[in-house]
Design an enzyme around this catalytic site. Sequence first.
Site, short mmCIF file in Angstrom:
data_model
loop_
_atom_site.label_atom_id
_atom_site.label_comp_id
_atom_site.label_asym_id
_atom_site.label_seq_id
_atom_site.Cartn_x
_atom_site.Cartn_y
_atom_site.Cartn_z
N ALA A 1 0.82 -1.20 0.00
CA ALA A 1 0.00 0.00 0.00
C ALA A 1 0.86 1.25 0.00
O ALA A 1 1.91 1.30 0.64
CB ALA A 1 -0.92 0.00 1.22
N SER B 1 5.86 7.23 7.40
CA SER B 1 6.00 8.10 8.57
C SER B 1 4.62 8.67 8.91
O SER B 1 4.52 9.73 9.51
CB SER B 1 6.99 9.23 8.27
OG SER B 1 6.57 9.98 7.14
N LYS C 1 8.49 5.58 13.67
CA LYS C 1 8.72 5.72 15.13
C LYS C 1 7.64 6.55 15.82
O LYS C 1 7.71 6.78 17.03
CB LYS C 1 10.11 6.32 15.39
CG LYS C 1 10.33 7.71 14.84
CD LYS C 1 11.73 8.21 15.12
CE LYS C 1 12.75 7.55 14.25
NZ LYS C 1 12.68 7.93 12.83
N VAL D 1 15.41 3.19 16.33
CA VAL D 1 16.65 3.82 16.79
C VAL D 1 17.82 3.05 16.17
O VAL D 1 17.92 1.83 16.33
CB VAL D 1 16.78 3.79 18.33
CG1 VAL D 1 18.08 4.47 18.76
CG2 VAL D 1 15.59 4.44 18.99
N ALA E 1 18.51 2.47 12.99
CA ALA E 1 18.24 1.78 11.71
C ALA E 1 18.56 0.29 11.83
O ALA E 1 17.88 -0.43 12.56
CB ALA E 1 19.01 2.44 10.58
N LEU F 1 21.16 -1.13 13.22
CA LEU F 1 21.90 -1.53 14.42
C LEU F 1 20.95 -2.17 15.44
O LEU F 1 19.84 -1.67 15.64
CB LEU F 1 22.58 -0.32 15.06
CG LEU F 1 23.68 0.37 14.25
CD1 LEU F 1 24.15 1.62 14.98
CD2 LEU F 1 24.85 -0.58 14.03
N LYS G 1 13.89 9.51 19.06
CA LYS G 1 14.70 8.30 19.28
C LYS G 1 15.15 8.21 20.73
O LYS G 1 15.14 7.12 21.33
CB LYS G 1 15.91 8.30 18.34
CG LYS G 1 15.54 8.20 16.86
CD LYS G 1 16.77 8.35 15.97
CE LYS G 1 16.38 8.28 14.50
NZ LYS G 1 17.54 8.50 13.60
#
Length: 822
Positions: free
Chosen positions: A512, A564, A587, A617, A619, A621, A690
């Site tokens: 979508a 987002s 987020k 937070v 990406a 990692l 974050k």
Amino acid sequence: MKVLKFGGTSLRDAGHFRQVADIVLSQMTKETSIAMVLSAPATITNQLVKLTQLAASQEKTEDEQQQLRSFFETLLQQLETDENSDNSFSANPFKGNNVWPGIENILTELAQWLQGLNLLGQCPDTIYAKIISSGERLSVSVMQALLLSCGANVNILEPNDIFLAEGDALEAEINLEKSIHRFNTKIEAESIYLMPGFVAKNSKNEVVLLGRNGSDYSATALAILFNAKECEIWTDVDGIYNCDPRLVADANLLQTLSYQEAMELSYFGAKILHPKTISPLIKYEIPCRIKNTEEPGASGTLISKTSVIRKEKIKAISSLSDISMINITGSGLKGKVGMAGRLFSCLSRAGISIILITQSSSEYSISLSIHTRDKMLAKETLQDEFHLELEKELLEPLEFIDELAIISLIGDGMHQAKGVSGRFMSALADASINIIAIAQGSSERSISVVIRAAKADAAVKKCHQQFFDATRYINLFLLGCGGVGAELLRQVHRQTEVLQKNHLGVRVCGIANSKKIAIDPDGLDLEIWQKQLEASSDKFSLSLIEEQVLNHQLMTPVIVDCSSNDSLADSYVDYLEAGFHVVAANKKANTKSYVYYEQLRETALQNRRKFLYDTNVGAGLPVIENLKNLILAGDELKKFNGILSGSLSFIFGELDEGKAFSEVTLQALEKGFTEPDPRDDLSGMDVARKLLILAREAGLKLELEDIEIQSALPENFDIEGNRNDFLSRLPEVDSYYAEKIKQAAKQYKVLRYVGSIEAGKCRVSVEAVDDSDPLFKVKAGENALAFYSRYYNPIPLVLRGYGAGVEVTAAGVYSDIMKILL
């Protein structure tokens, strides 16, 4: 001697009649003699039922009779003119004219019975049995002529002279001991014995039917009378599967079953078998093999005294639908001798079969599962039997629950296995299936649960995933197919073969954007998904994808939010309550009110769904995962410092090289490090979000407003206007940063945009750090996070790596998706 039974689908046209003849004649090279039991050709029994109903209702039957006549005329013509037969046994050409008189006699007799029913206006069971069994007699007439034309020696067996049956005229059971005593057929060498199935006679010399799967029952009974070495049931499937192959694409064909396993399967819904077919074989230990007429060389499924026990101990999963449950409760049950006996006896007298029984340990209630077709009769019977107890309120009013199904695990090895029940219940819970009742046989050969019928297919699929080497799929609905979303689809497509080798799969069922959604429950083509999305006219809604999941029984549905969008984040609770796992690169949800933050986790827990957001937070990692592990291990966060923005990491790292602030900001924009409008990055709000997530994961009950935010831009700088106006004014900031860099350099420090947590307070700001700080060398878009805790102090736990970019972010989302399966 071997007995072969052929069903109606194996006899549906001339080609299949010849195919059956070929199968039998080919086996004559291995067997001295063979017995054949035939059903009516496909659809013929249904036509006979319709004819009977019309005649008994005093309606015309001429058209239907003509259809029946035309079928056999066409059949004989095709058998006579078919020049493409592979039959190498033909000795004499098949002549339809030689067969027709026998067919005509049966059809004439049928017409006379129908005429009598029309006059009578009703149909006695004995006449019904004669009419309905005409189809089997017609099959035998045609097959006899076909085999004779191939040079075979054919003898006709009359079931009415062989089998003595007892009980209901339409659901009779063969008395095997008496039938064996009266059976005096001597086996002739190299002969084929041909018999119509489904029918017998009772002690009154009346024709009776053997009920559902009656021809299979006839075959097993005949195998016992002949003391055959094996009975073969030929159908249109390869054998018996470990579950319904129409539901589970990778269902496994079972090579062997014990008699007891086959009995359990037949009892709990396996349509290819019926308990009365298996029951005679157990006593006389005659093997039975289920084979496919279309694949005569395949081994099929062998049912015998012993079977191979799988290492998983579970042999099959069955589903029995159209079930109703009766709940009988009240103080009149507790401690009263004979109450259960009265309950079972009265239902038995009414001819009602009890499928499953459960009783509370307090003896206050008994629950019975029966076929829904028996519900009203059961209600009347129980109310009559216990009318005094009901009147005196010793028993509460009878409770009936409809639209149920029974799911059963079956296997001889179950009694040796530990944890089967736990895994069974866990699988059902994972599929959000509520268990209404549980029962297990004393042999520990099966365990059954009663659930809502609407969830039966999902239960079978989930249990197959749990207990067999099946590919476990995630059914994914992607919201947001921009940079990260599109890259995620590329990674999913690229990893398909790797996942398949590990019996895993990701099926993208929906994609979508902000305007529309493309949906395919079988999985969209990830090479042309853009075209599929463009061609779609559907708009995304939770109800739309819920409907897809329900209608197509999609297991492990996952919503992945790579947008987002604020309103999507507001809907996560709804997604979780609807049974979806949620993976969020977005987020926004985790930085809304703390009440909503808690609600998300409580909803996920209550619905046994996963809410995963590791890319919020850092990406790609594993930041959140490691922080959670620290907290779960008993650690406590004392202090945190981190560079949490890839764009600001690049900008402040380039300042170390003596470049101007406006210059490096434009470079970051051109490289795609920043948002289209750099003010979104320079405001510090993204870093604050974050930081808030990390603080909440560490146990701090904070709101976004509680975070002290210092913009990367000077306080007096004008940020108003459109983007181009803002960028044109940006050089005004260069002198501000030139001075700050100069002052920091005097102390051998560099500037970094840092998020920090200490003493329950959160702050994002420009800070000067020296070479002893883990953030000193972080630049070029890297993220670095330093966790100072009870265990990691004074040297912190540091996580460092690229924390921005579509590839690493998509990889992090993909990792979260995999956590749902692993």
